[in-house]
Write a protein that holds these residues in place. Sequence first.
Motif, PDB file in Angstrom:
ATOM      1  N   ASN A  99       1.807  -8.762   6.909  1.00 43.40           N
ATOM      2  CA  ASN A  99       3.165  -9.082   6.922  1.00 43.40           C
ATOM      3  C   ASN A  99       3.641  -8.517   8.345  1.00 43.40           C
ATOM      4  N   ILE A 147       4.678  -9.616  12.576  1.00 40.76           N
ATOM      5  CA  ILE A 147       6.190 -10.631  12.976  1.00 40.76           C
ATOM      6  C   ILE A 147       5.322 -11.736  13.840  1.00 40.76           C
ATOM      7  N   PRO A 148       4.936 -12.598  13.289  1.00 41.44           N
ATOM      8  CA  PRO A 148       4.135 -13.743  13.678  1.00 41.44           C
ATOM      9  C   PRO A 148       4.542 -13.856  15.218  1.00 41.44           C
ATOM     10  N   THR A 157      -0.340  -9.208   1.734  1.00 42.79           N
ATOM     11  CA  THR A 157       0.104  -9.845   2.906  1.00 42.79           C
ATOM     12  C   THR A 157       0.553  -9.765   4.199  1.00 42.79           C
ATOM     13  N   LEU A 175      11.084   2.984  -0.688  1.00 41.66           N
ATOM     14  CA  LEU A 175      12.004   1.297  -0.607  1.00 41.66           C
ATOM     15  C   LEU A 175      12.775   1.379  -1.854  1.00 41.66           C
ATOM     16  N   ASP A 176      12.696   2.412  -2.839  1.00 45.73           N
ATOM     17  CA  ASP A 176      13.235   1.775  -3.532  1.00 45.73           C
ATOM     18  C   ASP A 176      13.536   2.824  -4.196  1.00 45.73           C
ATOM     19  N   ARG A 181      11.029   7.132   6.038  1.00 41.57           N
ATOM     20  CA  ARG A 181       9.611   6.147   5.885  1.00 41.57           C
ATOM     21  C   ARG A 181       9.287   5.813   7.667  1.00 41.57           C
ATOM     22  N   SER A 182      10.112   6.745   8.252  1.00 39.82           N
ATOM     23  CA  SER A 182       9.607   5.895   9.458  1.00 39.82           C
ATOM     24  C   SER A 182       9.078   7.644  10.473  1.00 39.82           C
ATOM     25  N   GLN A 186       6.760   1.923  -4.499  1.00 39.12           N
ATOM     26  CA  GLN A 186       7.896   1.438  -4.303  1.00 39.12           C
ATOM     27  C   GLN A 186       8.388   2.479  -4.387  1.00 39.12           C
ATOM     28  N   ARG A 205      -0.988  -0.303  12.742  1.00 36.98           N
ATOM     29  CA  ARG A 205       0.572  -0.080  11.936  1.00 36.98           C
ATOM     30  C   ARG A 205       0.635   0.674  11.674  1.00 36.98           C
ATOM     31  N   THR A 252       6.059  -1.613  16.335  1.00 36.33           N
ATOM     32  CA  THR A 252       7.382  -2.211  15.483  1.00 36.33           C
ATOM     33  C   THR A 252       7.723  -0.731  15.025  1.00 36.33           C
ATOM     34  N   ALA A 253       6.076   0.289  14.460  1.00 32.71           N
ATOM     35  CA  ALA A 253       5.617   1.337  13.926  1.00 32.71           C
ATOM     36  C   ALA A 253       6.858   2.108  14.292  1.00 32.71           C
ATOM     37  N   PHE A 281       0.487  -3.971   3.733  1.00 29.26           N
ATOM     38  CA  PHE A 281       0.755  -4.608   2.481  1.00 29.26           C
ATOM     39  C   PHE A 281      -0.012  -6.081   2.339  1.00 29.26           C
ATOM     40  N   PHE A 317       2.734   1.756   5.192  1.00 27.00           N
ATOM     41  CA  PHE A 317       2.795   1.307   4.294  1.00 27.00           C
ATOM     42  C   PHE A 317       1.072  -0.237   4.620  1.00 27.00           C
TER      43      PHE A 317
END
Lengths: 479, 230
Positions: free
Chosen positions: B93, B95-96, B91, B54-55, B81-82, B49, B154, B106-107, B89, B87
């Motif tokens: 991540n 968008i369902p 899981t 991200l942090d 970031r953009s 991160q 993505r 989306t990216a 992940f 990234f």
Amino acid sequence: MFWTYLVRELRRRRRQAFVVALGLGVGIGLVVTVSSLSSSVGKAQTSVLHSLYGVGTDLTVTQQGRPGSGGSARFGFGPPPSARPGQRFTRDRALPSPGRQAFSASRVATIAGVDGVGQAAGALELTMIHFTGTFSTSGGGNGFPSSSAGGSGSSSQQPPVNVSTYTLDGVDVSALSVGPLGSASLEGGRSFRTDETDAAVAVVDQSYAKQHKLHVGSTLTIGGTTFHVIGIEADSSSSADVYVPLARAQSMGDAFGQVNIVYVKAASASAVSRAQSGIEAALPKATVTSSSDLASQVTGSLSSASSLANDLGKWLSIVVLIAAFALASLLTVSAVSRRVREFGTLKALGWRTRRVVRQVMGEAMAQGLLGGLLGMVLGVAGAVAVVQFMPTLTATLGGLGGFGGGGGGGGFPAAQGGQTGGPPGFAGRTVAVHLTPSLSLEIFVLAIVLAVAAGLIAGSIGGWRAARLRPAEALRRVD
Amino acid sequence: MYELTNVSKSYRKGGTMIPALQDLTLRIDDGEFLAVQGPTGHGKTTLLQMLGGLDRPTSGSVVFDGRDLAEMSEHELTDVRSRSFGFVFQTFNLIPTLTAQENVETALVPVHPDASGRRRRAMEELEAVGLADRATHFPLELSGGQQQRVAIARALVREPEVVLADEPTGNLDEAMREEIMELLVRLWRDRDRILIVVTHDSAVAARASRRVWLREGRVGAPEGVDSASV
């Protein structure tokens, strides 16, 4: 992407979106219904007042009568020498409206000269008692059978005498824009012409005409004079059953050169109170009544409905709206909380906070607008249903012009033929009021404004929650 | 190129501060494939991160291409970031409610305002990961491996300088793990990017050009190995 994402998200949680929209819909619908009812009642009140006193009338001037002073009968009541037992008769008796004292028509000019007065028109309101029956066969007395109180007395020995009352207004045909015919919409025929100052012509109220099978062109006999019906007034809550030129009414009421009410139109809306105080100063004995005084004197179920719509309805709407707004906000925040990882991912991908907030706001606004549409449908249905199923309302106008006690003729029987119950100026003059749903553009604008407000509030709270998400924390969250 | 100097990061939990990274110094060169290994809770994801903006570290500097991410405003970090980071992940991540293609798009939303251009680029990237025929499928209609390939598409669609993958095979079976790692390694070689993978899996880490072990928030050696020999 914005619309695709928005529509798909709302579709995904359609049950929740529907609950939010329904909650808002009920709240907004209630506001629409209450606003519509309130507007309908307000219009009905205005209509009642206007039909009684004319659209252009700002003030009315009357003078209270002394108790027992009701005026004299105009038409003789004794049997003619040629009367034969068993012969049918009809008689009319004219009484000035009880509680009203007639005064010189020259005061109309005095009133017209007062500062702030734009126009003034005098009128003579009479209560007509109409007798029909058959001369007694038993002889003796005055030859008339006795009539029982209530109007249609009869006995086993004597034939019945029917007594009915109706109201008659003598109007100034040269100033029809002020006064009871100022608001009249005619169902048929025409109103008075200015040259018909002493013509035997009459305008008849719709209900009275229906009851007595009168129409434009038919005749009406009042006190032995035949009047030609020239117009039928459409308003069922009009101030009188029959309108005739002022001079004719003065002749019937034995009140030559007199009127018992003056309708006043102020020079402007701001001049009403000035005109009122000016008239009170010029005519100290007169009672000057303004439209707002009249409105406050309207009682009956119409007034109760007005209070219900304005008080209970308003607060109920506010409470339901607050609950709906709170529900929408809570469910929006809850939806944002469930999507922490989703928004965290988007932020990690470089979506600015304002874009995420806009997405949340957009969804909330869409739900709000859906609720607004639902609210309009429910509100219109509610407004129609309330008017449809509400019992007929009545408006009672009491205390106008004071109460002069009974008429000079010793009072009269209860109305039999007049649909309006009693003469103007009488306490408890009651008219039936039929409400119609009042759905103005303003009400729909209000619904949209509330829907947008609900969307903005819920969206702002949800957006604030989304804006505070830090991507690292959002991604650390395990669903 | 990354230059991390004396990076520390602590989190407040209850009344106490829990150190996640402690005085960590690390350099990552362009074109490098770095695997970060270590036990759970020893700072791997925290490091990722920091590297991905991200942090922010509690202290120290994270210099990327000459600019310290720790000193940047939120606005500037979002920009970096953009444009520079992709990234992946554990899981996925995704968008369902969006299709595979829309998820890849989306990216591009922050950097590519033209919708038709976004669609074209997303399709190209889905083709690159072998999922062009699944472009209109929603995440729940895809297998775990396919979802991760969409996530990789993505991450790569805007040609970032760095791809950061957090346990990219953690939710996949062995066959799928091989497939995903083949894909990542191929794309890394073809595109000459920095690839940083956080993993528990030594088989995954074995494919990296360099491995670092994190223990208690510091760069160290794997259990049983002397840190001096690393």
